[in-house]
Design a protein around this motif. Structure first.
Motif, PDB file in Angstrom:
ATOM      1  N   ALA A  75     -30.773  16.111   5.876  1.00 55.39           N
ATOM      2  CA  ALA A  75     -30.200  14.875   6.419  1.00 55.39           C
ATOM      3  C   ALA A  75     -29.689  15.097   7.846  1.00 55.39           C
ATOM      4  O   ALA A  75     -29.884  14.246   8.721  1.00 55.39           O
ATOM      5  N   ASP A  76     -29.045  16.230   8.093  1.00 57.78           N
ATOM      6  CA  ASP A  76     -28.547  16.527   9.444  1.00 57.78           C
ATOM      7  C   ASP A  76     -29.685  16.623  10.450  1.00 57.78           C
ATOM      8  O   ASP A  76     -29.585  16.126  11.577  1.00 57.78           O
ATOM      9  N   LEU A  77     -30.771  17.262  10.064  1.00 61.29           N
ATOM     10  CA  LEU A  77     -31.916  17.392  10.961  1.00 61.29           C
ATOM     11  C   LEU A  77     -32.487  16.030  11.343  1.00 61.29           C
ATOM     12  O   LEU A  77     -32.949  15.823  12.470  1.00 61.29           O
ATOM     13  N   LEU A  78     -32.445  15.095  10.392  1.00 57.57           N
ATOM     14  CA  LEU A  78     -33.019  13.766  10.614  1.00 57.57           C
ATOM     15  C   LEU A  78     -32.011  12.775  11.183  1.00 57.57           C
ATOM     16  O   LEU A  78     -32.369  11.637  11.494  1.00 57.57           O
ATOM     17  N   GLY A  79     -30.752  13.189  11.273  1.00 58.83           N
ATOM     18  CA  GLY A  79     -29.715  12.266  11.720  1.00 58.83           C
ATOM     19  C   GLY A  79     -29.408  11.216  10.680  1.00 58.83           C
ATOM     20  O   GLY A  79     -29.037  10.077  11.016  1.00 58.83           O
ATOM     21  N   GLY A  80     -29.562  11.579   9.409  1.00 63.00           N
ATOM     22  CA  GLY A  80     -29.374  10.629   8.322  1.00 63.00           C
ATOM     23  C   GLY A  80     -28.126  10.891   7.508  1.00 63.00           C
ATOM     24  O   GLY A  80     -27.318  11.767   7.818  1.00 63.00           O
ATOM     25  N   VAL A  93       0.855  -1.186   0.000  1.00 57.84           N
ATOM     26  CA  VAL A  93       0.000   0.000   0.000  1.00 57.84           C
ATOM     27  C   VAL A  93       0.891   1.237   0.000  1.00 57.84           C
ATOM     28  O   VAL A  93       1.631   1.490   0.958  1.00 57.84           O
ATOM     29  N   LEU A  94       0.849   2.006  -1.082  1.00 62.51           N
ATOM     30  CA  LEU A  94       1.698   3.190  -1.215  1.00 62.51           C
ATOM     31  C   LEU A  94       1.059   4.436  -0.636  1.00 62.51           C
ATOM     32  O   LEU A  94       1.746   5.320  -0.126  1.00 62.51           O
ATOM     33  N   GLU A  95      -0.259   4.504  -0.713  1.00 65.76           N
ATOM     34  CA  GLU A  95      -0.958   5.686  -0.226  1.00 65.76           C
ATOM     35  C   GLU A  95      -2.376   5.308   0.145  1.00 65.76           C
ATOM     36  O   GLU A  95      -2.988   4.445  -0.499  1.00 65.76           O
ATOM     37  N   LYS A  96      -2.899   5.931   1.166  1.00 66.19           N
ATOM     38  CA  LYS A  96      -4.270   5.699   1.593  1.00 66.19           C
ATOM     39  C   LYS A  96      -5.016   7.018   1.617  1.00 66.19           C
ATOM     40  O   LYS A  96      -4.592   7.957   2.296  1.00 66.19           O
ATOM     41  N   ILE A  97      -6.089   7.098   0.852  1.00 67.16           N
ATOM     42  CA  ILE A  97      -6.911   8.303   0.804  1.00 67.16           C
ATOM     43  C   ILE A  97      -8.263   7.971   1.428  1.00 67.16           C
ATOM     44  O   ILE A  97      -8.983   7.105   0.939  1.00 67.16           O
ATOM     45  N   ALA A  98      -8.572   8.637   2.517  1.00 67.86           N
ATOM     46  CA  ALA A  98      -9.826   8.345   3.217  1.00 67.86           C
ATOM     47  C   ALA A  98     -11.008   8.727   2.355  1.00 67.86           C
ATOM     48  O   ALA A  98     -11.018   9.779   1.695  1.00 67.86           O
ATOM     49  N   GLU A  99     -12.001   7.849   2.336  1.00 67.43           N
ATOM     50  CA  GLU A  99     -13.224   8.109   1.592  1.00 67.43           C
ATOM     51  C   GLU A  99     -13.961   9.266   2.240  1.00 67.43           C
ATOM     52  O   GLU A  99     -14.215   9.269   3.440  1.00 67.43           O
ATOM     53  N   THR A 100     -14.293  10.267   1.422  1.00 68.88           N
ATOM     54  CA  THR A 100     -15.023  11.413   1.971  1.00 68.88           C
ATOM     55  C   THR A 100     -16.511  11.140   1.930  1.00 68.88           C
ATOM     56  O   THR A 100     -17.044  10.660   0.948  1.00 68.88           O
ATOM     57  N   GLY A 101     -17.174  11.424   3.003  1.00 74.01           N
ATOM     58  CA  GLY A 101     -18.611  11.188   3.068  1.00 74.01           C
ATOM     59  C   GLY A 101     -19.218  12.030   4.166  1.00 74.01           C
ATOM     60  O   GLY A 101     -18.595  12.935   4.714  1.00 74.01           O
ATOM     61  N   GLY A 102     -20.461  11.758   4.496  1.00 75.66           N
ATOM     62  CA  GLY A 102     -21.158  12.541   5.496  1.00 75.66           C
ATOM     63  C   GLY A 102     -20.820  12.115   6.914  1.00 75.66           C
ATOM     64  O   GLY A 102     -19.944  11.294   7.161  1.00 75.66           O
ATOM     65  N   LYS A 103     -21.543  12.704   7.856  1.00 73.65           N
ATOM     66  CA  LYS A 103     -21.315  12.398   9.255  1.00 73.65           C
ATOM     67  C   LYS A 103     -21.777  10.986   9.596  1.00 73.65           C
ATOM     68  O   LYS A 103     -21.291  10.377  10.530  1.00 73.65           O
ATOM     69  N   VAL A 104     -22.744  10.469   8.837  1.00 74.06           N
ATOM     70  CA  VAL A 104     -23.300   9.141   9.083  1.00 74.06           C
ATOM     71  C   VAL A 104     -22.924   8.244   7.916  1.00 74.06           C
ATOM     72  O   VAL A 104     -23.024   8.641   6.753  1.00 74.06           O
ATOM     73  N   SER A 105     -22.467   7.034   8.211  1.00 78.23           N
ATOM     74  CA  SER A 105     -22.113   6.084   7.160  1.00 78.23           C
ATOM     75  C   SER A 105     -23.334   5.764   6.311  1.00 78.23           C
ATOM     76  O   SER A 105     -24.396   5.407   6.827  1.00 78.23           O
ATOM     77  N   VAL A 137     -31.759   7.791   4.852  1.00 78.45           N
ATOM     78  CA  VAL A 137     -30.905   8.255   3.753  1.00 78.45           C
ATOM     79  C   VAL A 137     -31.675   9.292   2.947  1.00 78.45           C
ATOM     80  O   VAL A 137     -32.837   9.066   2.577  1.00 78.45           O
ATOM     81  N   VAL A 138     -31.033  10.423   2.684  1.00 83.10           N
ATOM     82  CA  VAL A 138     -31.621  11.486   1.878  1.00 83.10           C
ATOM     83  C   VAL A 138     -30.793  11.605   0.603  1.00 83.10           C
ATOM     84  O   VAL A 138     -29.640  12.051   0.648  1.00 83.10           O
ATOM     85  N   THR A 139     -31.371  11.189  -0.523  1.00 86.77           N
ATOM     86  CA  THR A 139     -30.643  11.176  -1.790  1.00 86.77           C
ATOM     87  C   THR A 139     -31.165  12.255  -2.725  1.00 86.77           C
ATOM     88  O   THR A 139     -32.371  12.413  -2.901  1.00 86.77           O
ATOM     89  N   GLY A 140     -30.232  12.986  -3.325  1.00 83.67           N
ATOM     90  CA  GLY A 140     -30.581  13.986  -4.317  1.00 83.67           C
ATOM     91  C   GLY A 140     -30.206  13.526  -5.705  1.00 83.67           C
ATOM     92  O   GLY A 140     -29.188  12.848  -5.899  1.00 83.67           O
ATOM     93  N   GLY A 141     -31.025  13.895  -6.682  1.00 80.32           N
ATOM     94  CA  GLY A 141     -30.769  13.533  -8.066  1.00 80.32           C
ATOM     95  C   GLY A 141     -30.364  14.733  -8.904  1.00 80.32           C
ATOM     96  O   GLY A 141     -30.209  15.851  -8.402  1.00 80.32           O
ATOM     97  N   ARG A 142     -30.241  14.494 -10.206  1.00 84.67           N
ATOM     98  CA  ARG A 142     -29.820  15.544 -11.118  1.00 84.67           C
ATOM     99  C   ARG A 142     -30.792  16.719 -11.124  1.00 84.67           C
ATOM    100  O   ARG A 142     -30.421  17.856 -11.393  1.00 84.67           O
ATOM    101  N   VAL A 179     -39.773  19.974   9.831  1.00 86.69           N
ATOM    102  CA  VAL A 179     -38.942  19.168  10.741  1.00 86.69           C
ATOM    103  C   VAL A 179     -38.398  20.058  11.857  1.00 86.69           C
ATOM    104  O   VAL A 179     -38.345  19.643  13.028  1.00 86.69           O
ATOM    105  N   LYS A 180     -37.983  21.262  11.526  1.00 87.72           N
ATOM    106  CA  LYS A 180     -37.497  22.180  12.549  1.00 87.72           C
ATOM    107  C   LYS A 180     -38.549  22.482  13.593  1.00 87.72           C
ATOM    108  O   LYS A 180     -38.273  22.562  14.793  1.00 87.72           O
ATOM    109  N   LYS A 181     -39.794  22.649  13.135  1.00 91.77           N
ATOM    110  CA  LYS A 181     -40.886  22.884  14.066  1.00 91.77           C
ATOM    111  C   LYS A 181     -41.072  21.691  15.004  1.00 91.77           C
ATOM    112  O   LYS A 181     -41.276  21.849  16.216  1.00 91.77           O
ATOM    113  N   LEU A 182     -41.037  20.503  14.435  1.00 92.80           N
ATOM    114  CA  LEU A 182     -41.213  19.280  15.240  1.00 92.80           C
ATOM    115  C   LEU A 182     -40.097  19.118  16.258  1.00 92.80           C
ATOM    116  O   LEU A 182     -40.318  18.606  17.356  1.00 92.80           O
TER     117      LEU A 182
END
Length: 321
Positions: free
Chosen positions: A223-228, A184-196, A203-208, A315-318
């Motif tokens: 997603a942050d509001l929902l913990g997703g 292993v010459l180099e390791k680049i951490a996978e970038t992602g959100g706060k939750v795997s 999961v909150v998915t956005g499209g084109r 969601v903020k109201k709730l």
């Protein structure tokens, strides 16, 4: 004895490890014996102290040779632990890394390989499992004789509860020339959100149809509001709006959350293959004939740029935010 290879991040057990323990306990009830665990790699000693609450014994493989992951090394460690435990069944998470070394382990053990399973059980000395195939639209039943290697599809199995303190046992594993051929010459951490993404319950998915990378700030906020976790379609990834780590679909990740939000996602069959086993699907799309609505439990026909801000405010109201 059933052996569970326990995935971790160097500090904590991952969700997949606890799913694996649940599967192993079920198999142990049918086949007899106890459940042992294996922790490999950086931070293994500390993680083992937490893992011992779930299994009767935890084997620890660590040291300079184990600081970086390769499929050959992890298969070697699992084989050594299986032999030390006298295990006829090895259970592992069906993560990207898990899929890369479990086949090698099955060859070393001359074992049946049951991959990406939804459930597994044992009857009359054989192991059985179910899995999805054909873009997650067909349920297969598989059978294998002992010994067997079983990988567990994420988010399909209840998480194990602690069952008392087990023992921790260091395991010395010598790497041969074959296992050292990959450097292993180099390791680049996978970038992602706060939750795997693969472990998230929401999961909150956005499209084109979101229109731009900047528009995904609303997806992130929701997603942050929902913990997703944030997901994206292949078109979004190809456009460079989001990192590949967030891609959901046939050429990305498969998710099975409790709730899946598909926002401005048309729902091509390749995308559906990665999310169509979600427990509840909520979609927002301005096209009433979008394929995603065939997979939807709750759908809104409308402009996501108007609907999503309204959803965020509700969601903020709730939450009293």
């Amino acid at each position: 004895m059933i052996l569970v290879v326990m995935d971790h991040d160097g500090n904590e057990l991952r969700k997949g490890a606890l799913e694996g323990v649940s599967r192993a306990r079920k198999l142990a009830e049918a086949l007899g014996g106890e459940v042992a665990g294996l922790v490999v790699g950086p931070g293994a000693e500390g993680v083992a102290e937490k893992a011992k609450d779930y299994v009767s014994k935890v084997f620890v493989v660590s040291g300079p040779d184990w600081e970086t992951y390769t499929a050959e090394k992890w298969a070697k460690a699992a084989h050594a632990a299986a032999e030390a435990a006298g295990a006829k069944v090895v259970v592992a998470p069906a993560s990207r890394t898990g899929r890369s070394w479990t086949a090698r382990l099955a060859v070393k053990m001359d074992a049946a390989l049951l991959e990406d399973t939804l459930d597994s059980w044992a009857e009359e000395g054989k192991v059985y499992a179910t899995k999805y195939s054909f873009l997650n639209r067909v349920l297969e039943k598989q059978a294998g004789s002992l010994p067997a290697v079983i990988s567990v599809k994420p988010n399909t199995t209840p998480l194990a509860e602690p069952a008392g303190a087990g023992a921790v046992e260091p395991l010395a594993v010598e790497l041969g020339e074959l296992e050292k051929k990959v450097e292993v010459l180099e390791k680049i951490a996978e970038t992602g959100g706060k939750v795997s993404l693969t472990e998230a319950e929401i999961v909150v998915t956005g499209g084109r149809g979101m229109g731009s990378a900047e528009a995904f700030k609303l997806i992130e906020e929701f997603a942050d509001l929902l913990g997703g976790a944030v997901g994206a379609t292949r078109a979004v990834i190809d456009a460079g709006w989001r990192p590949y780590a967030e891609q959901v679909g046939q050429t990305g990740k498969t998710v099975q959350p409790n709730v899946y939000f598909a926002l401005a996602v048309s729902g091509a069959v390749q995308h559906q293959a990665g999310m169509n086993k979600s427990k509840v699907v909520v979609a927002v799309n301005k096209d009433p004939d979008a394929p995603i609505f065939k997979e939807t439990d709750y759908g809104v026909v409308g402009d996501v740029h108007q609907v999503l801000p309204a959803m965020i405010e509700e969601v903020k109201k709730l939450k009293g935010a």
